[in-house]
Design a protein around this motif. Structure first.
Motif, PDB file in Angstrom:
ATOM      1  N   GLU A 184     -64.075  -4.205 -95.335  1.00 42.14           N
ATOM      2  CA  GLU A 184     -64.550  -5.026 -94.315  1.00 42.14           C
ATOM      3  C   GLU A 184     -65.213  -4.531 -93.878  1.00 42.14           C
ATOM      4  OE1 GLU A 184     -62.097  -7.388 -94.544  1.00 42.14           O
ATOM      5  OE2 GLU A 184     -61.135  -5.828 -96.247  1.00 42.14           O
ATOM      6  N   SER A 185     -65.621  -3.301 -93.485  1.00 40.95           N
ATOM      7  CA  SER A 185     -66.954  -3.864 -92.690  1.00 40.95           C
ATOM      8  C   SER A 185     -68.254  -3.947 -93.347  1.00 40.95           C
ATOM      9  CB  SER A 185     -67.510  -2.346 -92.106  1.00 40.95           C
ATOM     10  OG  SER A 185     -66.225  -1.840 -91.250  1.00 40.95           O
ATOM     11  N   LEU A 186     -68.158  -3.708 -94.919  1.00 39.57           N
ATOM     12  CA  LEU A 186     -69.213  -3.952 -95.464  1.00 39.57           C
ATOM     13  C   LEU A 186     -69.192  -5.770 -95.773  1.00 39.57           C
ATOM     14  CD1 LEU A 186     -68.801  -2.150 -98.822  1.00 39.57           C
ATOM     15  CD2 LEU A 186     -70.764  -2.128 -96.526  1.00 39.57           C
ATOM     16  N   VAL A 187     -68.148  -6.213 -95.681  1.00 39.19           N
ATOM     17  CA  VAL A 187     -67.524  -7.991 -96.209  1.00 39.19           C
ATOM     18  C   VAL A 187     -67.901  -8.530 -94.686  1.00 39.19           C
ATOM     19  CG1 VAL A 187     -66.239  -9.685 -96.280  1.00 39.19           C
ATOM     20  CG2 VAL A 187     -65.339  -7.594 -97.330  1.00 39.19           C
ATOM     21  N   CYS A 209     -65.498  -3.947-105.091  1.00 36.91           N
ATOM     22  CA  CYS A 209     -66.144  -5.832-105.898  1.00 36.91           C
ATOM     23  C   CYS A 209     -65.531  -7.193-105.840  1.00 36.91           C
ATOM     24  CB  CYS A 209     -65.957  -5.165-107.292  1.00 36.91           C
ATOM     25  SG  CYS A 209     -66.548  -3.742-107.215  1.00 36.91           S
ATOM     26  N   GLU A 210     -64.381  -7.264-105.902  1.00 35.91           N
ATOM     27  CA  GLU A 210     -63.777  -8.186-105.301  1.00 35.91           C
ATOM     28  C   GLU A 210     -64.154  -9.142-103.578  1.00 35.91           C
ATOM     29  OE1 GLU A 210     -59.631  -8.385-106.867  1.00 35.91           O
ATOM     30  OE2 GLU A 210     -60.123  -8.773-108.559  1.00 35.91           O
ATOM     31  N   ARG A 211     -63.280  -8.210-102.914  1.00 36.34           N
ATOM     32  CA  ARG A 211     -63.511  -7.950-101.537  1.00 36.34           C
ATOM     33  C   ARG A 211     -65.521  -8.509-100.982  1.00 36.34           C
ATOM     34  NH1 ARG A 211     -61.897 -10.246 -97.847  1.00 36.34           N
ATOM     35  NH2 ARG A 211     -62.016  -8.986 -96.749  1.00 36.34           N
ATOM     36  N   THR A 212     -65.929  -7.816-101.547  1.00 40.75           N
ATOM     37  CA  THR A 212     -67.315  -8.134-101.099  1.00 40.75           C
ATOM     38  C   THR A 212     -68.184  -8.718-102.269  1.00 40.75           C
ATOM     39  OG1 THR A 212     -68.268  -5.732-102.175  1.00 40.75           O
ATOM     40  CG2 THR A 212     -67.120  -5.200 -99.933  1.00 40.75           C
ATOM     41  N   LYS A 213     -67.549  -9.852-102.762  1.00 42.10           N
ATOM     42  CA  LYS A 213     -68.034 -10.774-104.380  1.00 42.10           C
ATOM     43  C   LYS A 213     -69.169 -10.010-104.895  1.00 42.10           C
ATOM     44  CE  LYS A 213     -66.933 -14.152-100.980  1.00 42.10           C
ATOM     45  NZ  LYS A 213     -68.288 -15.802-100.212  1.00 42.10           N
TER      46      LYS A 213
END
Length: 385
Positions: A184-187, A209-213
């Protein structure tokens, strides 16, 4: 059972009959089968006329898993040797296609993360340092490696594309906390995370990978490993929320000074040495050995004019050539050889190219020799008229 044995994986076979992939053409010369070039052509996206806003300036961290899982022999001669070779090719190709970008290397082993090189623009420095620390032990820590990359990338300006690429060999990770919080921090900082798996698909990696596109893929063999990693060489499309802004850049000259001094890029290195030659920042006169680099004193981006020129082809990509099937032998404009196989025709100059030259033109040269050779004559005709 016989069918299963015939379609086994490459690492399950004892040896390969590579000499059987060589065939003789009509003229009596030996040639290799060009199936790989045909696959590259089919994978290349069609068109080239569509203008896509790309993230031209990229700051990327390559995270390599150096746990005990890297000692497996399913890749020849081992996962570690194959990974080092593919990573070297990726780093060199990355800076060739992204000359104004920066890259850093992080390894994870023994449940820890270690920063091998910080963000920089010297590809050979990254390759040599990665080879020096190439020893496997313990378990990986995916969270520690991602946190280390996050601490460096979150301070990068918003107009720079921030990415992480992870080469994961292990099916497990030893983390000190909840790795989804790190995700979540990466997002939140708009950092894209891409993972290349060497063993099997892991749900956690796919979710990150899905959360960070980002993109997640598991390799099939050595060639597929290279394909999955090389697809990240091309700059990704810029985020819609990314703001367009003017970027101040300096173009330092390479010259020498009388008193020897240390370069700013060697201050934290153990192999620092005095020297008189280097690139000097036009704003604060700080000395650097390689370009591109961000000045540590005045934060000015230092590049050279060829670096910007080499990034031009990303904005105006070369259109895909049309595939033709001549009934007779024809002459390739690039290599000047008589070919009887499939031809690729440029839609602008209508010149024909063989599959090998077509691949080289689109992936390395990024310009059509036929169109370029006609430019001087057109200029002369214009001047005469």
């Amino acid at each position: 059972m016989m069918d299963e044995d015939e379609t086994s994986y490459r690492w399950e076979t004892e040896y390969e009959r590579s000499w059987e992939n060589i065939q003789e053409d009509d003229s009596g010369t030996l040639k290799a089968i060009v199936a790989d070039e045909g696959e590259k052509m089919r994978r290349r996206p069609p068109g080239g006329k569509k203008r896509i806003r790309l993230g031209m300036m990229r700051h990327l961290f390559l995270i390599v898993d150096l746990s005990n899982a890297m000692d497996q022999k399913d890749l020849r001669p081992s996962r570690l040797s194959c990974t080092l070779k593919v990573a070297e090719n990726f780093i060199l190709e990355f800076f060739d296609q992204n000359p104004i970008s920066q890259l850093g290397v992080i390894v994870t082993r023994s449940s820890k993360a270690e920063k091998v090189t910080d963000l920089g623009g010297n590809p050979y420095h990254h390759v040599n340092k990665l080879k020096e620390v190439a020893s496997c032990r313990g378990e990986p820590s995916l969270q520690n490696a991602m946190e280390m990359a996050l601490q460096s990338l979150k301070h990068v300006p918003s107009h720079v594309c921030r990415e992480i690429i992870i080469v994961m060999a292990s099916l497990t990770t030893c983390d000190p906390g909840d790795i989804l919080d790190t995700c979540e921090s990466l997002v939140a900082h708009r950092i894209q995370c891409n993972i290349v798996g060497l063993a099997a698909e892991v749900h956690l990696c796919k979710r990150i990978c899905e959360r960070t596109k980002g993109q997640y893929g598991v390799i099939l063999d050595e060639r597929h490993f290279k394909e999955l990693l090389m697809q990240h060489v091309t700059p990704p499309p810029a985020l819609e929320s990314a703001e367009a802004s003017l970027i101040r850049m300096g173009f330092p000259h390479h010259h020498s000074t009388a008193p020897a001094s240390y370069s700013m890029c060697q201050l934290d290195s153990s192999d620092a040495a005095l020297g008189t030659v280097g690139y000097f920042c036009p704003q604060c006169k700080a000395k650097y050995l390689d370009l591109p680099v961000e000045c540590k004193l005045c934060r000015l981006m230092l590049v050279s004019a060829p670096h910007l020129a080499r990034s031009y082809h990303h904005f105006f990509p070369l259109p895909v050539f049309n595939e033709q099937h001549p009934t007779e032998t024809w002459l390739c404009l690039a290599c000047q050889s008589h070919v009887s196989s499939t031809a690729y025709e440029c839609s602008e100059c209508h010149q024909l190219f063989c599959p090998q030259c077509e691949t080289f033109i689109h992936e390395t040269l990024h310009m059509c020799p036929g169109c370029c050779s006609s430019l001087p004559s057109q200029t002369n005709d214009t001047v005469k008229s």
